[in-house]
Design a protein around this motif. Structure first.
Motif, PDB file in Angstrom:
ATOM      1  N   VAL A 184      41.466 -10.243  35.204  1.00  0.00           N
ATOM      2  CA  VAL A 184      41.885 -10.026  33.812  1.00  0.00           C
ATOM      3  C   VAL A 184      40.889 -10.656  32.843  1.00  0.00           C
ATOM      4  CG1 VAL A 184      43.655 -10.580  32.100  1.00  0.00           C
ATOM      5  CG2 VAL A 184      44.328  -9.835  34.396  1.00  0.00           C
ATOM      6  N   LEU A 227      40.944   0.953  20.068  1.00  0.00           N
ATOM      7  CA  LEU A 227      39.654   0.286  19.843  1.00  0.00           C
ATOM      8  C   LEU A 227      39.798  -0.866  18.849  1.00  0.00           C
ATOM      9  CD1 LEU A 227      37.240   3.375  19.785  1.00  0.00           C
ATOM     10  CD2 LEU A 227      37.556   1.717  21.641  1.00  0.00           C
ATOM     11  N   GLN A 242      37.737   3.037  34.335  1.00  0.00           N
ATOM     12  CA  GLN A 242      37.697   2.205  33.132  1.00  0.00           C
ATOM     13  C   GLN A 242      38.740   2.710  32.157  1.00  0.00           C
ATOM     14  OE1 GLN A 242      33.999   0.772  31.734  1.00  0.00           O
ATOM     15  NE2 GLN A 242      34.595   0.702  29.575  1.00  0.00           N
ATOM     16  N   GLY A 261      37.855   0.979  25.916  1.00  0.00           N
ATOM     17  CA  GLY A 261      36.575   1.151  25.242  1.00  0.00           C
ATOM     18  C   GLY A 261      36.154   2.609  25.151  1.00  0.00           C
ATOM     19  N   GLU A 262      35.037   2.818  24.447  1.00  0.00           N
ATOM     20  CA  GLU A 262      34.532   4.184  24.271  1.00  0.00           C
ATOM     21  C   GLU A 262      34.106   4.785  25.612  1.00  0.00           C
ATOM     22  OE1 GLU A 262      33.572   1.528  22.593  1.00  0.00           O
ATOM     23  OE2 GLU A 262      33.618   1.912  20.432  1.00  0.00           O
ATOM     24  N   ARG A 263      33.901   3.937  26.618  1.00  0.00           N
ATOM     25  CA  ARG A 263      33.514   4.435  27.942  1.00  0.00           C
ATOM     26  C   ARG A 263      34.738   4.712  28.818  1.00  0.00           C
ATOM     27  NH1 ARG A 263      29.589   2.290  32.730  1.00  0.00           N
ATOM     28  NH2 ARG A 263      31.170   0.648  32.866  1.00  0.00           N
ATOM     29  N   ARG A 272      28.679  -8.423  36.110  1.00  0.00           N
ATOM     30  CA  ARG A 272      28.244  -7.555  35.008  1.00  0.00           C
ATOM     31  C   ARG A 272      27.712  -6.212  35.539  1.00  0.00           C
ATOM     32  NH1 ARG A 272      24.184  -4.409  33.448  1.00  0.00           N
ATOM     33  NH2 ARG A 272      24.154  -4.144  31.200  1.00  0.00           N
ATOM     34  N   HIS A 288      37.391 -12.803  32.091  1.00  0.00           N
ATOM     35  CA  HIS A 288      36.073 -13.271  32.544  1.00  0.00           C
ATOM     36  C   HIS A 288      35.878 -14.712  32.110  1.00  0.00           C
ATOM     37  CE1 HIS A 288      34.339  -9.230  33.692  1.00  0.00           C
ATOM     38  NE2 HIS A 288      35.461  -8.899  33.076  1.00  0.00           N
ATOM     39  N   ILE A 328      41.418  -3.724  20.746  1.00  0.00           N
ATOM     40  CA  ILE A 328      40.454  -4.422  21.605  1.00  0.00           C
ATOM     41  C   ILE A 328      39.531  -5.289  20.737  1.00  0.00           C
ATOM     42  CG2 ILE A 328      38.472  -4.092  23.141  1.00  0.00           C
ATOM     43  CD1 ILE A 328      39.962  -1.550  24.178  1.00  0.00           C
ATOM     44  N   ALA A 345      23.358  -8.714  29.330  1.00  0.00           N
ATOM     45  CA  ALA A 345      23.166  -7.558  28.453  1.00  0.00           C
ATOM     46  C   ALA A 345      24.457  -6.749  28.377  1.00  0.00           C
ATOM     47  CB  ALA A 345      22.036  -6.696  29.009  1.00  0.00           C
ATOM     48  N   SER A 346      24.769  -6.273  27.177  1.00  0.00           N
ATOM     49  CA  SER A 346      26.033  -5.565  27.000  1.00  0.00           C
ATOM     50  C   SER A 346      25.982  -4.197  27.674  1.00  0.00           C
ATOM     51  CB  SER A 346      26.355  -5.433  25.520  1.00  0.00           C
ATOM     52  OG  SER A 346      25.385  -4.621  24.909  1.00  0.00           O
ATOM     53  N   ILE A 347      27.153  -3.685  27.962  1.00  0.00           N
ATOM     54  CA  ILE A 347      27.303  -2.368  28.582  1.00  0.00           C
ATOM     55  C   ILE A 347      27.883  -1.454  27.508  1.00  0.00           C
ATOM     56  CG2 ILE A 347      28.442  -1.068  30.428  1.00  0.00           C
ATOM     57  CD1 ILE A 347      28.765  -3.895  31.852  1.00  0.00           C
ATOM     58  N   PRO A 348      27.240  -0.341  27.214  1.00  0.00           N
ATOM     59  CA  PRO A 348      27.707   0.513  26.113  1.00  0.00           C
ATOM     60  C   PRO A 348      29.185   0.925  26.295  1.00  0.00           C
ATOM     61  CG  PRO A 348      25.562   1.247  26.899  1.00  0.00           C
ATOM     62  CD  PRO A 348      26.015   0.161  27.837  1.00  0.00           C
ATOM     63  N   GLY A 349      29.923   0.855  25.189  1.00  0.00           N
ATOM     64  CA  GLY A 349      31.316   1.321  25.217  1.00  0.00           C
ATOM     65  C   GLY A 349      32.244   0.447  26.019  1.00  0.00           C
ATOM     66  N   THR A 350      31.805  -0.783  26.283  1.00  0.00           N
ATOM     67  CA  THR A 350      32.531  -1.645  27.214  1.00  0.00           C
ATOM     68  C   THR A 350      32.600  -3.061  26.652  1.00  0.00           C
ATOM     69  OG1 THR A 350      31.717  -0.330  29.050  1.00  0.00           O
ATOM     70  CG2 THR A 350      32.499  -2.546  29.585  1.00  0.00           C
ATOM     71  N   THR A 351      33.795  -3.642  26.680  1.00  0.00           N
ATOM     72  CA  THR A 351      33.980  -5.028  26.266  1.00  0.00           C
ATOM     73  C   THR A 351      34.443  -5.830  27.470  1.00  0.00           C
ATOM     74  OG1 THR A 351      34.716  -4.282  24.087  1.00  0.00           O
ATOM     75  CG2 THR A 351      35.233  -6.554  24.683  1.00  0.00           C
ATOM     76  N   LEU A 352      33.699  -6.893  27.807  1.00  0.00           N
ATOM     77  CA  LEU A 352      34.188  -7.795  28.845  1.00  0.00           C
ATOM     78  C   LEU A 352      35.138  -8.788  28.191  1.00  0.00           C
ATOM     79  CD1 LEU A 352      31.080  -8.561  31.099  1.00  0.00           C
ATOM     80  CD2 LEU A 352      32.785  -6.760  31.293  1.00  0.00           C
ATOM     81  N   PHE A 353      36.341  -8.865  28.711  1.00  0.00           N
ATOM     82  CA  PHE A 353      37.350  -9.749  28.131  1.00  0.00           C
ATOM     83  C   PHE A 353      37.050 -11.180  28.576  1.00  0.00           C
ATOM     84  CE2 PHE A 353      41.491 -11.829  28.003  1.00  0.00           C
ATOM     85  CZ  PHE A 353      41.874 -11.554  26.701  1.00  0.00           C
ATOM     86  N   ASP A 354      36.263 -11.872  27.755  1.00  0.00           N
ATOM     87  CA  ASP A 354      35.807 -13.217  28.130  1.00  0.00           C
ATOM     88  C   ASP A 354      36.571 -14.277  27.342  1.00  0.00           C
ATOM     89  OD1 ASP A 354      34.785 -12.945  25.589  1.00  0.00           O
ATOM     90  OD2 ASP A 354      32.678 -13.070  26.193  1.00  0.00           O
TER      91      ASP A 354
END
Lengths: 281, 114
Positions: free
Chosen positions: A153, B67, A194, A197-199, A228, A155, B70, B5-14
Motif C-alpha cells: 500500500v 485524479l 494499474q 493515474g492517467e496510466r 520502481r 512506499h 490522488i 525517476a518518475s513514471i508517466p501517469g503514475t503516482t507512487l504512494f510514498d
C-alpha cells in the motif's frame, strides 16, 4: 517433519468474488479464467495439503496507514473476512494453525526478519478469493492456514529481493517444523495492472509471460529489479508479483511448472495462475 | 537520496502522499462499515468535516474526481471504498482517469490481451 508440497500463485481480483457468488464460471467472460483452475483442483485432490501458508497483501481491511507493517504474520486460531466497502460477499472464517504460526515467527525473527505478529487479523479478498478459487464449494475448509501479509500500500515497499528472501526463510521455517504436515505455499496478487493515474488500465503481457516462464528456473530475473522498475513494468498494483516471488522463494532450489494459465482481462487485471513443484532430485 | 525517476501517469504512494492524504484516506477507510457509508450519504459535508479533510480534499470528494483525489493524497485502495458508495467500480475509475468512456476503457483492456 513438515514438507512443502508445492507453490500456487494466483491473481486475487475482487470481481472474482462477485463472479463466484453469481455462479458465472461458465460465462464467456469468466470461463477462460475459471477453467484454468481444474488441473490445480486435481492436484490438490491428489496431494491433499494439511496447511496453506498464504502470502498476500492487505488492501485496507485489517491495516490502515496509522500502523503499517512491512511484513505481518498471523497467529490466530481462525481468520475472519469482513465488509471491504464495495459489496463482495464475505466468506466463512478460515481455520488457523497457531502453533505453526509461532514456529514461523520464531524462525523468521531468528533469521532477522523483524515481522509484526497478529493474534487478531481480518483477512481481505487477497486471502479469501484464492481460498475460494482453490477449494470451491467445500463448506468446511479442508486446510488450516497461516497468513503472511506484505505491504504493497505505502512506499517504501520491501524490495523484490527481500520478499524473495522472506519466502526462502518461510520455506526453511516450514521444513524445520516437527509435525508431519503437507504444506502448500500460496502467493496471491498480480499480474500486471494499474488502477490509478492517467496510466490506469496498463497491462504488460510480454513482461508477465516472461516472468511466468522464468519464475521456476530463474526467479532472480525479476527479484533483482527495483520496486520502481517493477512498477513501471507491471503497474502500481502489478507490483503484487512480490507475493509470487516470495512463494517461489519458499519452494527453494530448482522448481518446475506443473500448470499455468494466463488470461487478459479480468476486471482491470492480467490474471495469472501457476502451480510449481520442486524439481525431482 | 535522489528520488527515482518518475513514471508517466503514475503516482507512487510514498511517505509524502501518506502524510498529505491521511485525513482523506482515514475517512475512506471508515467506509468498510456499512453504517459509516450510510452516514456519509446522509450528510456528506458533516462526515467530511468530522474527518478534517483539507479544502483540496473536500473539493476532490465533491467533484468525485479520482485524479484530484490522488493529487490530494488519496490512495486508490482506500478511494475504492469511497467510489463504491457512488456505485463506481474500478473500470469506471479507469475510464474517468483516462478520459475514456467505460466501453472504450474495457476495449483497451481486451486489446492488451491480443
Amino acid at each position: 517433519m513438515a514438507k512443502i508440497v508445492g507453490a500456487i500463485t494466483t491473481s486475487h481480483v475482487p470481481a472474482i468474488g462477485k463472479a463466484i457468488a453469481r455462479n458465472l464460471r461458465e460465462d464467456p467472460y469468466w470461463k477462460p479464467f475459471f477453467d484454468g483452475f481444474a488441473p490445480v483442483h486435481r492436484w490438490l485432490e491428489r496431494v491433499r495439503p494439511d496447511v496453506a501458508v498464504i502470502l498476500y497483501n492487505d488492501h485496507g481491511l485489517n491495516f490502515f496507514l496509522d500502523k503499517m507493517p512491512t511484513f505481518a504474520v498471523g497467529a490466530a486460531s481462525e481468520y475472519r473476512n469482513a465488509d471491504e466497502g464495495w459489496g463482495i460477499p464475505t466468506l466463512p472464517p478460515v481455520p488457523g494453525s497457531p502453533k505453526l504460526s509461532w514456529h514461523l515467527i520464531e524462525r523468521l525473527v531468528g533469521e532477522e526478519f523483524d515481522i509484526t505478529t497478529c493474534q487478531e487479523m481480518l483477512v481481505d479478498h487477497a486471502f479469501t478469493i484464492p481460498m475460494a478459487l482453490l477449494w470451491p464449494g467445500k463448506g468446511a475448509w479442508p486446510v488450516r492456514t497461516v497468513p503472511v501479509c506484505i505491504n504493497t500500500v505505502q512506499h517504501p515497499l520491501p524490495s523484490a529481493m527481500r520478499c524473495y528472501k522472506l519466502g526462502e526463510a518461510v520455506g526453511r521455517a516450514i521444513e524445520s517444523y516437527e509435525e508431519d504436515l503437507r504444506v502448500v505455499v500460496i502467493g496471491t496478487g498480480g499480474l500486471s495492472h494499474q488502477l490509478d493515474g492517467e496510466r490506469a488500465g496498463f497491462i504488460n503481457k510480454a513482461f508477465d509471460l516472461e516472468f511466468m516462464e522464468k519464475l521456476p528456473s530463474d526467479p532472480l530475473w525479476a527479484a533483482r529489479r527495483s520496486i520502481r522498475d517493477l512498477v513501471e513494468l507491471t503497474g502500481t498494483q502489478g507490483i503484487e508479483l512480490l507475493m509470487w516471488l516470495a512463494a517461489r522463494g519458499a519452494l527453494g532450489g530448482e522448481a518446475v511448472t506443473v500448470h499455468s494459465n494466463y488470461h487478459i482481462p479480468i476486471s482491470n487485471t492480467a490474471a495469472g495462475l501457476m502451480l510449481m513443484e520442486r524439481r525431482a532430485a | 537520496m535522489p528520488r527515482p525517476a518518475s513514471i508517466p501517469g503514475t503516482t507512487l504512494f510514498d511517505g509524502a502522499a501518506a502524510m498529505k492524504g491521511y485525513a482523506l484516506n482515514k475517512m475512506c477507510y471508515s467506509f468498510n462499515s456499512a453504517a459509516n457509508r450510510e452516514a456519509f450519504r446522509q450528510d456528506e459535508d458533516g462526515y467530511c468535516a468530522r474527518y478534517g479533510l483539507s479544502p483540496e480534499q473536500r473539493e476532490a470528494v465533491r467533484h468525485r474526481n479520482v485524479l484530484e483525489l490522488i493529487g490530494a493524497g488519496g490512495n486508490v485502495y482506500y478511494l475504492a471504498k469511497l467510489a463504491g458508495i457512488f456505485g463506481l467500480d474500478v473500470q469506471d475509475l479507469g475510464a474517468q482517469q483516462t478520459g475514456m468512456t467505460k466501453d472504450e476503457f474495457k476495449a483497451k483492456l481486451i486489446a492488451a490481451g491480443r
